[in-house]
Design a protein around this motif. Structure first.
Motif, PDB file in Angstrom:
ATOM      1  N   ALA A 211      20.231 -13.276   5.311  1.00  0.00           N
ATOM      2  CA  ALA A 211      20.617 -13.439   4.067  1.00  0.00           C
ATOM      3  C   ALA A 211      19.357 -14.557   3.614  1.00  0.00           C
ATOM      4  CB  ALA A 211      21.941 -13.845   3.797  1.00  0.00           C
ATOM      5  N   GLU A 212      18.591 -14.339   4.187  1.00  0.00           N
ATOM      6  CA  GLU A 212      17.178 -15.331   4.126  1.00  0.00           C
ATOM      7  C   GLU A 212      16.288 -14.738   3.299  1.00  0.00           C
ATOM      8  OE1 GLU A 212      16.198 -17.941   6.945  1.00  0.00           O
ATOM      9  OE2 GLU A 212      17.980 -17.544   8.033  1.00  0.00           O
ATOM     10  N   PHE A 213      15.780 -15.403   2.113  1.00  0.00           N
ATOM     11  CA  PHE A 213      14.770 -14.643   1.403  1.00  0.00           C
ATOM     12  C   PHE A 213      13.641 -15.892   0.952  1.00  0.00           C
ATOM     13  CE2 PHE A 213      18.424 -12.138   0.403  1.00  0.00           C
ATOM     14  CZ  PHE A 213      18.006 -10.920   0.473  1.00  0.00           C
ATOM     15  N   MET A 214      12.394 -15.255   0.883  1.00  0.00           N
ATOM     16  CA  MET A 214      11.103 -16.209   0.481  1.00  0.00           C
ATOM     17  C   MET A 214      10.569 -15.717  -0.776  1.00  0.00           C
ATOM     18  SD  MET A 214      11.248 -19.075   2.606  1.00  0.00           S
ATOM     19  CE  MET A 214       9.460 -19.581   2.530  1.00  0.00           C
ATOM     20  N   VAL A 215      10.029 -16.609  -1.462  1.00  0.00           N
ATOM     21  CA  VAL A 215       9.289 -16.284  -2.906  1.00  0.00           C
ATOM     22  C   VAL A 215       8.088 -17.079  -2.854  1.00  0.00           C
ATOM     23  CG1 VAL A 215       9.589 -16.049  -5.341  1.00  0.00           C
ATOM     24  CG2 VAL A 215      11.510 -15.488  -4.034  1.00  0.00           C
ATOM     25  N   LEU A 216       7.176 -16.209  -3.195  1.00  0.00           N
ATOM     26  CA  LEU A 216       5.832 -16.891  -3.618  1.00  0.00           C
ATOM     27  C   LEU A 216       5.867 -16.578  -5.218  1.00  0.00           C
ATOM     28  CD1 LEU A 216       2.480 -16.944  -1.730  1.00  0.00           C
ATOM     29  CD2 LEU A 216       2.576 -16.762  -4.164  1.00  0.00           C
ATOM     30  N   LEU A 217       5.942 -17.642  -5.822  1.00  0.00           N
ATOM     31  CA  LEU A 217       6.014 -17.640  -7.522  1.00  0.00           C
ATOM     32  C   LEU A 217       4.697 -17.911  -7.860  1.00  0.00           C
ATOM     33  CD1 LEU A 217       8.089 -17.121  -9.616  1.00  0.00           C
ATOM     34  CD2 LEU A 217       8.516 -19.513  -9.535  1.00  0.00           C
ATOM     35  N   GLU A 218       4.119 -17.112  -8.523  1.00  0.00           N
ATOM     36  CA  GLU A 218       2.721 -17.305  -9.041  1.00  0.00           C
ATOM     37  C   GLU A 218       3.109 -18.003 -10.659  1.00  0.00           C
ATOM     38  OE1 GLU A 218      -0.065 -17.218  -8.210  1.00  0.00           O
ATOM     39  OE2 GLU A 218      -0.152 -15.959  -6.574  1.00  0.00           O
ATOM     40  N   GLY A 219       2.289 -18.830 -11.140  1.00  0.00           N
ATOM     41  CA  GLY A 219       2.311 -19.160 -12.555  1.00  0.00           C
ATOM     42  C   GLY A 219       3.424 -20.414 -12.693  1.00  0.00           C
ATOM     43  N   SER A 220       3.830 -20.953 -11.514  1.00  0.00           N
ATOM     44  CA  SER A 220       4.616 -22.230 -11.732  1.00  0.00           C
ATOM     45  C   SER A 220       3.669 -23.487 -11.503  1.00  0.00           C
ATOM     46  CB  SER A 220       5.638 -22.100 -10.625  1.00  0.00           C
ATOM     47  OG  SER A 220       5.072 -22.056  -9.294  1.00  0.00           O
ATOM     48  N   HIS A 221       3.674 -24.184 -12.544  1.00  0.00           N
ATOM     49  CA  HIS A 221       2.718 -25.405 -12.769  1.00  0.00           C
ATOM     50  C   HIS A 221       3.480 -26.616 -12.347  1.00  0.00           C
ATOM     51  CE1 HIS A 221       0.138 -22.791 -15.017  1.00  0.00           C
ATOM     52  NE2 HIS A 221       1.355 -22.519 -15.756  1.00  0.00           N
ATOM     53  N   THR A 222       4.761 -26.680 -12.154  1.00  0.00           N
ATOM     54  CA  THR A 222       5.634 -27.663 -11.707  1.00  0.00           C
ATOM     55  C   THR A 222       6.714 -27.492 -11.010  1.00  0.00           C
ATOM     56  OG1 THR A 222       6.795 -27.756 -13.964  1.00  0.00           O
ATOM     57  CG2 THR A 222       4.917 -29.024 -13.899  1.00  0.00           C
ATOM     58  N   GLU A 223       7.319 -28.631 -10.425  1.00  0.00           N
ATOM     59  CA  GLU A 223       8.676 -28.193  -9.662  1.00  0.00           C
ATOM     60  C   GLU A 223       9.676 -27.694 -10.706  1.00  0.00           C
ATOM     61  OE1 GLU A 223      11.406 -30.711  -6.666  1.00  0.00           O
ATOM     62  OE2 GLU A 223       9.680 -31.530  -7.314  1.00  0.00           O
ATOM     63  N   ALA A 224       9.477 -28.111 -11.822  1.00  0.00           N
ATOM     64  CA  ALA A 224      10.719 -27.834 -12.880  1.00  0.00           C
ATOM     65  C   ALA A 224      10.486 -26.193 -12.995  1.00  0.00           C
ATOM     66  CB  ALA A 224      10.491 -28.412 -14.151  1.00  0.00           C
ATOM     67  N   ASP A 225       9.260 -25.634 -13.068  1.00  0.00           N
ATOM     68  CA  ASP A 225       9.164 -24.262 -13.362  1.00  0.00           C
ATOM     69  C   ASP A 225       9.736 -23.399 -12.021  1.00  0.00           C
ATOM     70  OD1 ASP A 225       7.670 -24.786 -15.628  1.00  0.00           O
ATOM     71  OD2 ASP A 225       5.742 -24.499 -14.648  1.00  0.00           O
ATOM     72  N   ALA A 226       9.639 -24.041 -11.054  1.00  0.00           N
ATOM     73  CA  ALA A 226       9.946 -23.380  -9.702  1.00  0.00           C
ATOM     74  C   ALA A 226      11.748 -23.410  -9.814  1.00  0.00           C
ATOM     75  CB  ALA A 226       9.752 -23.768  -8.576  1.00  0.00           C
ATOM     76  N   ALA A 227      12.061 -24.440 -10.115  1.00  0.00           N
ATOM     77  CA  ALA A 227      13.845 -24.641 -10.224  1.00  0.00           C
ATOM     78  C   ALA A 227      14.233 -23.936 -11.278  1.00  0.00           C
ATOM     79  CB  ALA A 227      13.955 -26.099 -10.556  1.00  0.00           C
ATOM     80  N   GLN A 228      13.474 -23.620 -12.350  1.00  0.00           N
ATOM     81  CA  GLN A 228      14.060 -22.823 -13.423  1.00  0.00           C
ATOM     82  C   GLN A 228      14.216 -21.302 -12.887  1.00  0.00           C
ATOM     83  OE1 GLN A 228      15.268 -23.615 -16.358  1.00  0.00           O
ATOM     84  NE2 GLN A 228      15.629 -21.520 -17.053  1.00  0.00           N
ATOM     85  N   PHE A 229      13.331 -20.751 -12.156  1.00  0.00           N
ATOM     86  CA  PHE A 229      13.336 -19.431 -11.539  1.00  0.00           C
ATOM     87  C   PHE A 229      14.477 -19.292 -10.833  1.00  0.00           C
ATOM     88  CE2 PHE A 229      12.442 -16.633  -8.309  1.00  0.00           C
ATOM     89  CZ  PHE A 229      12.226 -15.464  -8.938  1.00  0.00           C
TER      90      PHE A 229
END
Length: 229
Positions: A211-229
């Motif tokens: 049940a482990e997934f990884m995401v390479l998230l483009e367009g995330s400028h800050t840690e907050a952007d990644a947390a929001q996703f």
């Protein structure tokens, strides 16, 4: 180039027609002239831009981790110490990505027993090597390769607007015991589909294992952007 039928050589014509229709690439290395002939399909898989090339040009496109092993196998064929071989390796495509291929080769000798040709086929197996069979998402191999190339792009263009996220389903084993193995698989499939539906452009989600997934998230400028996703 369209094939023209040669009524004096029907066997050759059938062979050439089958070669043109095949999804595999074909190659022939003439050891006397040291010339490498490759089919159009071989060129499209490997990125070689000429039907008549050299072995060095081919091997320059190999993944550095795979190149030594393939060199040993080719040397064994050239010396006549092996009659054939089959191997899987990575090669850089024209687009710059690594493709997984399966190569097969066999040697031929002249009447004196000297090895004069090594020929074989090349098959693109990227889809089965780099995709998760259950969810259809990229697997760990694909994700690591994609991340490496994204980091290279970051250094080259000072473009670091991306994040790498690790996502694991809490208590998955518990729910899998309740739902059964088929229910657990459906849960993973649904999770993969939801991740895919949320991904911004050029982002990649992959299933590593369980049940482990990884995401390479483009367009995330800050840690907050990644947390929001």
């Amino acid at each position: 180039m369209p094939l023209k039928q040669d009524h004096s050589g029907q066997d050759w014509y059938r062979y050439a027609l089958a070669l043109e229709a095949s999804e595999d690439g074909f190659w022939d290395w003439d050891l006397i002239t040291d010339q490498l002939w490759v089919s159009p399909r071989f060129q499209s898989i490997t990125g070689l831009d000429s039907a008549c090339s050299t072995l060095d040009a081919w091997f320059d496109r190999l993944h550095p981790d795979d190149k030594p092993r393939l060199e040993v196998q080719f040397q064994a064929l050239r010396q006549g110490n092996a009659a054939s071989f089959s191997a899987e390796h990575r090669i850089r495509s024209q687009q710059g990505s690594w493709r997984w291929v399966q190569i097969r080769g066999i040697l031929s000798r002249d009447p004196s027993g000297r090895v004069i040709h090594i020929a074989g086929s090349l098959k693109d197996i990227t889809a089965c090597r780099m995709a998760d069979a259950l969810t259809g998402l990229p697997n760990r191999v694909f994700f690591v390769d994609h991340l490496e190339r994204r980091i290279e792009r970051g250094f080259e263009h000072s473009d670091w607007d991306f994040s790498v996220l690790s996502i694991t389903l809490d208590r998955f084993e518990h729910f899998s015991e309740i739902l059964g193995s088929s229910g657990g698989e459906r849960l993973l499939i649904q999770t993969a589909a939801r991740l895919q539906s949320l991904l911004p452009e050029s982002s990649v989600a992959a299933r590593l294992m369980g049940a482990e997934f990884m995401v390479l998230l483009e367009g995330s400028h800050t840690e907050a952007d990644a947390a929001q996703f």
